[in-house]
Design a protein around this motif. Structure first.
Motif, PDB file in Angstrom:
ATOM      1  N   CYS A 131     -31.868   0.976 -69.971  1.00 52.63           N
ATOM      2  CA  CYS A 131     -32.217   0.754 -71.366  1.00 52.63           C
ATOM      3  C   CYS A 131     -33.063   1.925 -71.854  1.00 52.63           C
ATOM      4  CB  CYS A 131     -32.953  -0.566 -71.568  1.00 52.63           C
ATOM      5  SG  CYS A 131     -34.597  -0.646 -70.848  1.00 52.63           S
ATOM      6  N   ALA A 132     -32.936   2.244 -73.124  1.00 55.61           N
ATOM      7  CA  ALA A 132     -33.682   3.342 -73.737  1.00 55.61           C
ATOM      8  C   ALA A 132     -34.272   2.859 -75.049  1.00 55.61           C
ATOM      9  CB  ALA A 132     -32.780   4.549 -73.971  1.00 55.61           C
ATOM     10  N   VAL A 133     -35.552   3.086 -75.228  1.00 54.63           N
ATOM     11  CA  VAL A 133     -36.270   2.652 -76.418  1.00 54.63           C
ATOM     12  C   VAL A 133     -36.572   3.867 -77.271  1.00 54.63           C
ATOM     13  CG1 VAL A 133     -38.416   1.648 -77.228  1.00 54.63           C
ATOM     14  CG2 VAL A 133     -37.277   0.669 -75.249  1.00 54.63           C
ATOM     15  N   ARG A 134     -36.269   3.781 -78.549  1.00 50.93           N
ATOM     16  CA  ARG A 134     -36.499   4.933 -79.422  1.00 50.93           C
ATOM     17  C   ARG A 134     -37.493   4.584 -80.521  1.00 50.93           C
ATOM     18  NH1 ARG A 134     -32.605   7.161 -83.728  1.00 50.93           N
ATOM     19  NH2 ARG A 134     -34.469   6.940 -84.977  1.00 50.93           N
ATOM     20  N   PRO A 135     -38.588   5.359 -80.625  1.00 47.42           N
ATOM     21  CA  PRO A 135     -39.527   5.171 -81.731  1.00 47.42           C
ATOM     22  C   PRO A 135     -39.032   5.905 -82.971  1.00 47.42           C
ATOM     23  CG  PRO A 135     -40.287   6.929 -80.341  1.00 47.42           C
ATOM     24  CD  PRO A 135     -38.994   6.443 -79.728  1.00 47.42           C
ATOM     25  N   ASN A 136     -39.770   5.826 -84.068  1.00 49.60           N
ATOM     26  CA  ASN A 136     -39.354   6.491 -85.303  1.00 49.60           C
ATOM     27  C   ASN A 136     -39.194   7.984 -85.129  1.00 49.60           C
ATOM     28  OD1 ASN A 136     -39.726   3.955 -86.142  1.00 49.60           O
ATOM     29  ND2 ASN A 136     -41.074   4.445 -87.847  1.00 49.60           N
ATOM     30  N   ALA A 137     -40.025   8.589 -84.265  1.00 51.09           N
ATOM     31  CA  ALA A 137     -40.025  10.051 -84.119  1.00 51.09           C
ATOM     32  C   ALA A 137     -38.767  10.573 -83.456  1.00 51.09           C
ATOM     33  CB  ALA A 137     -41.253  10.498 -83.349  1.00 51.09           C
ATOM     34  N   GLY A 138     -37.969   9.698 -82.856  1.00 50.84           N
ATOM     35  CA  GLY A 138     -36.668  10.124 -82.362  1.00 50.84           C
ATOM     36  C   GLY A 138     -36.566  10.439 -80.896  1.00 50.84           C
ATOM     37  N   LYS A 139     -37.652  10.415 -80.136  1.00 56.40           N
ATOM     38  CA  LYS A 139     -37.571  10.758 -78.720  1.00 56.40           C
ATOM     39  C   LYS A 139     -37.556   9.485 -77.888  1.00 56.40           C
ATOM     40  CE  LYS A 139     -41.137  13.462 -79.233  1.00 56.40           C
ATOM     41  NZ  LYS A 139     -42.267  14.341 -78.898  1.00 56.40           N
ATOM     42  N   SER A 140     -36.443   9.229 -77.220  1.00 48.75           N
ATOM     43  CA  SER A 140     -36.275   7.983 -76.473  1.00 48.75           C
ATOM     44  C   SER A 140     -37.026   8.013 -75.156  1.00 48.75           C
ATOM     45  CB  SER A 140     -34.794   7.746 -76.192  1.00 48.75           C
ATOM     46  OG  SER A 140     -34.085   7.490 -77.382  1.00 48.75           O
ATOM     47  N   THR A 141     -37.432   6.822 -74.721  1.00 48.85           N
ATOM     48  CA  THR A 141     -38.000   6.627 -73.389  1.00 48.85           C
ATOM     49  C   THR A 141     -37.064   5.709 -72.619  1.00 48.85           C
ATOM     50  OG1 THR A 141     -40.266   6.845 -74.227  1.00 48.85           O
ATOM     51  CG2 THR A 141     -39.979   5.822 -72.067  1.00 48.85           C
ATOM     52  N   PHE A 142     -36.709   6.142 -71.396  1.00 48.85           N
ATOM     53  CA  PHE A 142     -35.764   5.390 -70.582  1.00 48.85           C
ATOM     54  C   PHE A 142     -36.481   4.604 -69.495  1.00 48.85           C
ATOM     55  CE2 PHE A 142     -31.397   6.763 -71.522  1.00 48.85           C
ATOM     56  CZ  PHE A 142     -31.651   7.759 -72.448  1.00 48.85           C
ATOM     57  N   GLY A 143     -35.906   3.442 -69.153  1.00 46.61           N
ATOM     58  CA  GLY A 143     -36.310   2.755 -67.944  1.00 46.61           C
ATOM     59  C   GLY A 143     -35.621   3.401 -66.747  1.00 46.61           C
ATOM     60  N   ASP A 144     -36.031   2.968 -65.538  1.00 46.94           N
ATOM     61  CA  ASP A 144     -35.452   3.528 -64.322  1.00 46.94           C
ATOM     62  C   ASP A 144     -34.121   2.876 -63.953  1.00 46.94           C
ATOM     63  OD1 ASP A 144     -38.622   4.135 -62.597  1.00 46.94           O
ATOM     64  OD2 ASP A 144     -37.500   5.316 -64.073  1.00 46.94           O
ATOM     65  N   GLY A 145     -33.756   1.802 -64.642  1.00 46.77           N
ATOM     66  CA  GLY A 145     -32.450   1.200 -64.430  1.00 46.77           C
ATOM     67  C   GLY A 145     -32.452   0.042 -63.452  1.00 46.77           C
ATOM     68  N   THR A 146     -31.430  -0.793 -63.571  1.00 37.60           N
ATOM     69  CA  THR A 146     -31.145  -1.871 -62.613  1.00 37.60           C
ATOM     70  C   THR A 146     -29.757  -1.606 -62.054  1.00 37.60           C
ATOM     71  OG1 THR A 146     -32.508  -3.535 -63.724  1.00 37.60           O
ATOM     72  CG2 THR A 146     -30.720  -4.328 -62.301  1.00 37.60           C
ATOM     73  N   THR A 147     -29.677  -1.506 -60.716  1.00 40.78           N
ATOM     74  CA  THR A 147     -28.381  -1.296 -60.074  1.00 40.78           C
ATOM     75  C   THR A 147     -27.766  -2.641 -59.733  1.00 40.78           C
ATOM     76  OG1 THR A 147     -29.063   0.845 -59.181  1.00 40.78           O
ATOM     77  CG2 THR A 147     -27.185  -0.236 -58.131  1.00 40.78           C
ATOM     78  N   LEU A 148     -26.635  -2.909 -60.365  1.00 40.01           N
ATOM     79  CA  LEU A 148     -25.945  -4.190 -60.210  1.00 40.01           C
ATOM     80  C   LEU A 148     -24.765  -4.052 -59.265  1.00 40.01           C
ATOM     81  CD1 LEU A 148     -25.333  -7.139 -61.117  1.00 40.01           C
ATOM     82  CD2 LEU A 148     -23.963  -6.142 -62.968  1.00 40.01           C
ATOM     83  N   THR A 149     -24.677  -4.967 -58.315  1.00 37.54           N
ATOM     84  CA  THR A 149     -23.509  -5.058 -57.433  1.00 37.54           C
ATOM     85  C   THR A 149     -22.911  -6.443 -57.603  1.00 37.54           C
ATOM     86  OG1 THR A 149     -24.512  -3.566 -55.822  1.00 37.54           O
ATOM     87  CG2 THR A 149     -22.646  -4.902 -55.075  1.00 37.54           C
ATOM     88  N   VAL A 150     -21.622  -6.487 -57.956  1.00 37.14           N
ATOM     89  CA  VAL A 150     -20.914  -7.752 -58.086  1.00 37.14           C
ATOM     90  C   VAL A 150     -19.936  -7.849 -56.926  1.00 37.14           C
ATOM     91  CG1 VAL A 150     -19.466  -9.190 -59.542  1.00 37.14           C
ATOM     92  CG2 VAL A 150     -21.141  -7.649 -60.590  1.00 37.14           C
ATOM     93  N   LYS A 151     -20.131  -8.841 -56.069  1.00 33.60           N
ATOM     94  CA  LYS A 151     -19.317  -8.966 -54.855  1.00 33.60           C
ATOM     95  C   LYS A 151     -18.093  -9.839 -55.117  1.00 33.60           C
ATOM     96  CE  LYS A 151     -23.334  -8.578 -51.833  1.00 33.60           C
ATOM     97  NZ  LYS A 151     -24.161  -9.255 -50.798  1.00 33.60           N
ATOM     98  N   PRO A 152     -16.923  -9.349 -54.647  1.00 31.87           N
ATOM     99  CA  PRO A 152     -15.692 -10.145 -54.864  1.00 31.87           C
ATOM    100  C   PRO A 152     -15.745 -11.470 -54.099  1.00 31.87           C
ATOM    101  CG  PRO A 152     -15.193  -7.901 -54.164  1.00 31.87           C
ATOM    102  CD  PRO A 152     -16.670  -8.085 -54.000  1.00 31.87           C
TER     103      PRO A 152
END
Lengths: 111, 114
Positions: A90-111
């Motif tokens: 996910c990335a959050v953007r303030p009015n000034a235009g420079k986004s801040t990103f999270g480090d992410g969630t790695t999803l594994t879906v097992k069959p």
């Protein structure tokens, strides 16, 4: 300074399960929040963008919500499939235009 | 539209060498960004540009330089490469600052400095 946190860092679920990915941010003065998918060794693909005036956005099996007052967004994936396995950022953007990103969630879906 | 394109896809540099990472977008976007992504981490902003001739530093600008002579191109220059610059570099663009403007990303350049 805006900080964005995604918990958990990794998630493993069986195929067909509904799941929720979380994104928290510290400064509620945001302009928009964007969810991305990243496959291993690849670039970022935009999934959903929620403007600050919106509460949620939907695309197919994906639904993203935004609660600015509590500094939270969730990405809901319905009826998960092995092809959904990826890292979600996910990335959050303030009015000034420079986004801040999270480090992410790695999803594994097992069959 | 090709969107955002980056070259090269991969590169190995020796310590002290220099190189330029190329980024081009064909969407007539005003805003362009360079990010780096270290393993298991999110993206950190290196430099950004709000239009031709205008650039500014992001969160981690040291060791890098940029220029923006046209709307389409936003090259990133690495001078005196160091092992700490081993990373994946992404270029991105957005039309403007409206809340509905998405960021679009290139495929990335994987750089290793040995």
């Amino acid at each position: 300074k805006q900080e964005v946190t995604q918990i958990p860092a990794a998630l493993s679920v069986p195929e067909g399960e509904n799941l929720v990915l979380n994104c928290s941010f510290t400064d509620s003065a945001i302009y928009n929040l964007q969810w991305f998918r990243q496959d291993p060794g690849k670039g970022l693909t935009s999934l959903l963008l929620i403007q600050s005036s919106q509460r949620e956005q939907t695309s197919g099996r994906l639904n993203a919500s935004l609660d600015k007052s509590s500094g939270r967004s969730t990405l809901y994936i319905a009826a998960s499939q092995p092809g959904d396995s990826a890292t979600y950022l996910c990335a959050v953007r303030p009015n000034a235009g420079k986004s801040t990103f999270g480090d992410g969630t790695t999803l594994t879906v097992k069959p | 539209n090709a969107g955002v394109t980056q070259t090269p896809k991969f590169r190995i540099l020796k310590i002290g060498q220099s190189m330029t990472l190329q980024c081009t977008q064909d969407m007539n976007h005003n805003y362009m960004y360079w990010y780096r992504q270290d393993p298991g981490m999110g993206l950190k902003l290196i430099y950004y540009s709000v239009g031709a001739g205008i650039t500014d530093k992001g969160e981690v600008p040291n060791g890098y330089n940029v220029s923006r002579s046209t709307t389409e191109d936003f090259p990133l220059r690495l001078e005196l490469a160091a092992p700490s610059q081993t990373s994946v570099y992404f270029c991105a663009s957005t039309l403007g600052l409206a809340a509905y403007n998405e960021q679009f990303f290139g495929p990335g350049t994987r750089l290793t400095v040995l």
